[in-house]
Design an enzyme around this catalytic site. Sequence first.
Site, PDB file in Angstrom:
ATOM      1  N   ASP A   1       0.852  -1.195   0.000  1.00 45.76           N
ATOM      2  CA  ASP A   1       0.000   0.000   0.000  1.00 45.76           C
ATOM      3  C   ASP A   1       0.885   1.242   0.000  1.00 45.76           C
ATOM      4  O   ASP A   1       0.710   2.156   0.801  1.00 45.76           O
ATOM      5  CB  ASP A   1      -0.920  -0.011   1.221  1.00 45.76           C
ATOM      6  CG  ASP A   1      -2.032   1.034   1.133  1.00 45.76           C
ATOM      7  OD1 ASP A   1      -2.444   1.374  -0.003  1.00 45.76           O
ATOM      8  OD2 ASP A   1      -2.486   1.516   2.192  1.00 45.76           O
ATOM      9  N   PHE A   2       1.827   1.274  -0.947  1.00 46.15           N
ATOM     10  CA  PHE A   2       2.827   2.335  -0.972  1.00 46.15           C
ATOM     11  C   PHE A   2       2.319   3.543  -1.746  1.00 46.15           C
ATOM     12  O   PHE A   2       2.150   3.488  -2.959  1.00 46.15           O
ATOM     13  CB  PHE A   2       4.127   1.827  -1.590  1.00 46.15           C
ATOM     14  CG  PHE A   2       5.270   2.795  -1.478  1.00 46.15           C
ATOM     15  CD1 PHE A   2       6.065   2.803  -0.351  1.00 46.15           C
ATOM     16  CD2 PHE A   2       5.527   3.703  -2.492  1.00 46.15           C
ATOM     17  CE1 PHE A   2       7.120   3.702  -0.238  1.00 46.15           C
ATOM     18  CE2 PHE A   2       6.567   4.611  -2.388  1.00 46.15           C
ATOM     19  CZ  PHE A   2       7.371   4.612  -1.254  1.00 46.15           C
TER      20      PHE A   2
END
Length: 306
Positions: free
Chosen positions: A203-204
Amino acid sequence: MSAAPGPITVPDWLTRSVTATHPAEAPAWLAGLPALVSEQLTRLALTLDRVLDPGGTHSLVAYVHRDDDLTPATLKVSLRTPTNAHEPEALTAWAGRGAVLLLDAHRTATSSVLLLERLHGEIPLRSLAEPKAMLEATSLLHRLWLPLPPDTPAPGPSLPTTPTLPAEAPALPDEATPLLTEAGETATALTASATERFLLHGDFHHGNVLAADRAPWLAIAPRPLAGERAYDLARLVLDRADTLVGSPGLPGAVRRRLHQLAEALDVDRDRLRGWTLVRAVDLALAALAAGRRPEAELYLEFAGAL
């Protein structure tokens, strides 16, 4: 010996977010959260400075300090979900390299309790202008990707293969059905043809990178997965989607961003495009399930431009 903490108030944002996404588990977890936080402050010999509001979408986040040496730290108490269940393992694997340092981890039946180094929560990477933020993000993401040999267990599950609409979500707009079909077929094909396996953040994006003292920027809140780098990079392609969708010539702007990020991190552009479509649809479905229809429409429009 730490002083007994005062009353702990759960932020309204956290209550609304957890209730919207996990209605069955939310009431009991939220009701027990203040007591759990108090127990962990005592267990770890911490003094509460303040609870952050809004904090996380599934976590109560508090600034604390250690009583023995007054070291500032952050206490994060999360509802355990399939997406965050392996956060401690990923942070342990990184050992502070490109990510926040894990100081202590503890699990209960429904919660994950992490003691983390203190970062500057008020200064996310999103605070920088987009070109500079993307440059910093790609440099950091490259450091986070750890190759996983074939026989090495990953600190997290493998990539999901098919976007699905949660049962409680409202119906998809008619024009979105072909996108859902294409995303499912694309995810299946990409997974079957993948030739690399890395530890991924999962979830960058700019909001999950904070300013730090130990390094200029460090990543937080991983949802770790094992898979190919293009999947992780696809989430970054979708960052600040609202500004890109609002710009003239959306398809051209999307192509330029794909090309720039693929080139910066030596990732196959076609695979990046495919995973970006998949992740855009995934984000749209999650937004629909949480009742955020304008956000869902934003990601569907981005997916359509691909």
